[in-house]
Scaffold this motif. Sequence first.
Motif, mmCIF file in Angstrom:
data_model
loop_
_atom_site.group_PDB
_atom_site.id
_atom_site.type_symbol
_atom_site.label_atom_id
_atom_site.label_comp_id
_atom_site.label_asym_id
_atom_site.label_seq_id
_atom_site.Cartn_x
_atom_site.Cartn_y
_atom_site.Cartn_z
ATOM 1 N N PHE A 1 -14.328 53.753 26.893
ATOM 2 C CA PHE A 1 -14.383 53.906 25.434
ATOM 3 C C PHE A 1 -13.061 54.491 24.655
ATOM 4 O O PHE A 1 -12.739 55.141 25.105
ATOM 5 C CB PHE A 1 -15.436 55.074 24.923
ATOM 6 C CG PHE A 1 -15.364 55.481 23.295
ATOM 7 C CD1 PHE A 1 -15.933 54.518 22.458
ATOM 8 C CD2 PHE A 1 -15.052 56.702 23.009
ATOM 9 C CE1 PHE A 1 -15.601 54.799 21.091
ATOM 10 C CE2 PHE A 1 -15.062 57.180 21.631
ATOM 11 C CZ PHE A 1 -15.359 56.152 20.864
ATOM 12 N N ASP A 2 -12.451 53.530 23.756
ATOM 13 C CA ASP A 2 -11.462 53.704 23.285
ATOM 14 C C ASP A 2 -11.251 53.225 21.623
ATOM 15 O O ASP A 2 -11.572 52.064 21.505
ATOM 16 C CB ASP A 2 -10.134 53.035 23.832
ATOM 17 C CG ASP A 2 -8.934 53.254 23.062
ATOM 18 O OD1 ASP A 2 -9.064 54.011 22.140
ATOM 19 O OD2 ASP A 2 -7.927 52.342 23.515
ATOM 20 N N PRO A 3 -11.572 54.168 20.933
ATOM 21 C CA PRO A 3 -11.756 53.468 19.538
ATOM 22 C C PRO A 3 -10.698 52.617 19.102
ATOM 23 O O PRO A 3 -11.032 51.558 18.339
ATOM 24 C CB PRO A 3 -11.720 54.749 18.745
ATOM 25 C CG PRO A 3 -11.764 55.966 19.273
ATOM 26 C CD PRO A 3 -11.619 55.692 20.874
ATOM 27 N N ALA A 4 -9.593 52.674 19.487
ATOM 28 C CA ALA A 4 -8.424 51.822 18.907
ATOM 29 C C ALA A 4 -8.573 50.499 19.794
ATOM 30 O O ALA A 4 -8.139 49.420 19.189
ATOM 31 C CB ALA A 4 -7.080 52.491 19.255
ATOM 32 N N ALA A 5 -9.324 50.335 20.614
ATOM 33 C CA ALA A 5 -9.513 49.054 21.394
ATOM 34 C C ALA A 5 -10.701 48.303 20.584
ATOM 35 O O ALA A 5 -11.136 47.170 21.179
ATOM 36 C CB ALA A 5 -10.027 49.134 22.878
ATOM 37 N N THR A 6 -11.276 48.574 19.587
ATOM 38 C CA THR A 6 -12.260 48.167 18.734
ATOM 39 C C THR A 6 -11.881 47.052 17.693
ATOM 40 O O THR A 6 -10.699 47.093 17.225
ATOM 41 C CB THR A 6 -13.072 49.120 18.000
ATOM 42 O OG1 THR A 6 -13.401 50.107 18.699
ATOM 43 C CG2 THR A 6 -14.306 48.436 17.345
ATOM 44 N N SER A 7 -12.642 46.012 17.964
ATOM 45 C CA SER A 7 -12.251 44.606 17.092
ATOM 46 C C SER A 7 -12.340 45.035 15.697
ATOM 47 O O SER A 7 -13.240 45.944 15.341
ATOM 48 C CB SER A 7 -12.895 43.584 17.607
ATOM 49 O OG SER A 7 -13.077 42.854 16.434
ATOM 50 N N LYS A 8 -11.670 44.488 14.794
ATOM 51 C CA LYS A 8 -11.714 44.570 13.242
ATOM 52 C C LYS A 8 -12.706 43.810 12.674
ATOM 53 O O LYS A 8 -13.150 43.862 11.489
ATOM 54 C CB LYS A 8 -10.319 44.676 12.557
ATOM 55 C CG LYS A 8 -9.595 45.770 13.037
ATOM 56 C CD LYS A 8 -8.059 45.643 12.659
ATOM 57 C CE LYS A 8 -7.271 46.653 13.610
ATOM 58 N NZ LYS A 8 -7.391 46.395 14.761
ATOM 59 N N SER A 9 -13.003 42.641 13.206
ATOM 60 C CA SER A 9 -14.003 41.732 12.746
ATOM 61 C C SER A 9 -15.663 42.066 13.237
ATOM 62 O O SER A 9 -15.540 42.916 14.409
ATOM 63 C CB SER A 9 -13.840 40.333 12.766
ATOM 64 O OG SER A 9 -13.615 40.246 14.157
ATOM 65 N N SER A 10 -16.571 41.671 12.616
ATOM 66 C CA SER A 10 -17.900 42.013 13.159
ATOM 67 C C SER A 10 -18.280 41.548 14.504
ATOM 68 O O SER A 10 -17.693 40.499 14.903
ATOM 69 C CB SER A 10 -18.983 41.938 12.126
ATOM 70 O OG SER A 10 -18.866 40.316 12.019
ATOM 71 N N ALA A 11 -19.138 41.899 15.292
ATOM 72 C CA ALA A 11 -19.608 41.773 16.412
ATOM 73 C C ALA A 11 -20.828 41.074 16.687
ATOM 74 O O ALA A 11 -21.910 41.771 15.880
ATOM 75 C CB ALA A 11 -19.084 42.651 17.554
ATOM 76 N N LYS A 12 -21.244 39.942 17.253
ATOM 77 C CA LYS A 12 -22.734 39.774 17.161
ATOM 78 C C LYS A 12 -23.410 40.397 18.516
ATOM 79 O O LYS A 12 -22.834 40.137 19.514
ATOM 80 C CB LYS A 12 -22.773 38.033 17.669
ATOM 81 C CG LYS A 12 -22.391 37.370 16.227
ATOM 82 C CD LYS A 12 -22.639 35.736 16.524
ATOM 83 C CE LYS A 12 -22.533 35.393 15.088
ATOM 84 N NZ LYS A 12 -21.563 34.043 14.907
#
Length: 457
Positions: A299-310
Amino acid sequence: MTVTVRFAPSPTGYIHIGNTRTALFNWLFALKNDGRFILRFDDTDVERSKAEYAEAIATDLDWLGVKPDRVEQQSKRFAIYDAAVEKLKRAGLLYPAYETAEELERRRKLRLTRRLPPVYGREALKLTDADRAALEAEGRKPHWRFLLPNFKDDPFSPERTEVHWDDLVRGPQTVDLASMSDPVLVREDGTYLYTLPSVADDIDLSVTHIIRGDDHVTNTGAQIALFRALGAEPPAFGHHNLLTTISGEGLSKRSGALSVGSLREAGYEPMAIASLAVLIGTSENVIAAPDMAALATHFDPAATSKSSAKFDPAELDTLNRALIHALPFEAVRDRLAALGIEGEKAEAFWLAVRGNLTHVNDAAAWWRIVNEGAQSAPDLTPEDLTFVRQAFDLLPPEPWDRETWKIWTDAVKEATGRKGKALFMPLRLALTGLHSGPELADLLPLAGRERILARRP
Ligand code: GLU
């Protein structure tokens, strides 16, 4: 300062995989930073909030492995919000406004035609005491707006006022307070909108990091201003992308679909749900983490994409299978016993079948097959039927173990000349009624000679 996060659901429905993402981002952040996790029920809306939903949310979180250090209900904390309101009023930062929704809409359109930004023009600030008294005599009640600090001396001449924060997920963010209307904090009937109780609680509970869905990004500028107006340093913020259904629709609390409760009832493992809820829509591979500590390392918040995920339920099956295939007997002993799977053969049975299961509960069907035989008459051709009868006559004597299958099928091969699929498939069908499943070498000694013989077609 101790890292303190909060998950703040409104108990107006059951939590779904999307809310789970928010809860787990907070939980894992606390876990990684030796921090505290507060579960805060945003239940100021007494009409829509229900105790049964709050209980269900607490149960779902507990089942997922989220164990709050503290639980609060906003409905019990009004004194804190009332005090914050007084503080703002005394500082001249909360002012009464009387416009109806229609009046506001008319003004908004007017501003647009004049090429002015469509924000509230603070007309209520111009009201004199006499104007207000007259409006109230008409029966009008005020709502209360927070005066955003976006001007020097004249509130009617807002100036570009940048607020910055370094978002844990999205990186450096800037909003201009002059592009926003003064937010309404208190409604005509005296009830609170979400903003003020949230900020007052975050201050009171010493929240250091607010991690939530990116549908709240637009609230953050005004909230940072409100923290400061109430004399507090704003916490850090992180806004993660939202999950949608496979067809791209937003997840709704009311739809019930994909609720944690329904996924639990469908037999999914908590860590399959948690792994998917956290890792989809990030640059991490979606793996089935066996526990929270393992998930935290991915888990790394900064590795989260900026667009929504399905969110694809089929992925949940894959993760669930991976988890189950590695589950030791001890981890499922009680759940198997609840399915009636117990006794001296239970462990060997579990180890034989777990590799073929999508859900733990699917073991019950295999237990029945082992103990009672095929659940529907095997569909055998006349030649296969003759072959199977011949094979049954060659069943070796007990004791049986894992070698028995080979001894038996070698003898059958010898006697019938059949081999490969032509040999194994009719036997599998006769023994289980199914075309695939656990190794027959494992199932044979579990059933024992007497039960197997009883399956002679
Ligand atoms: N009750 C709010 C929500 O569910 C909380 C938002 C926040 O985390 O500040 O959207």
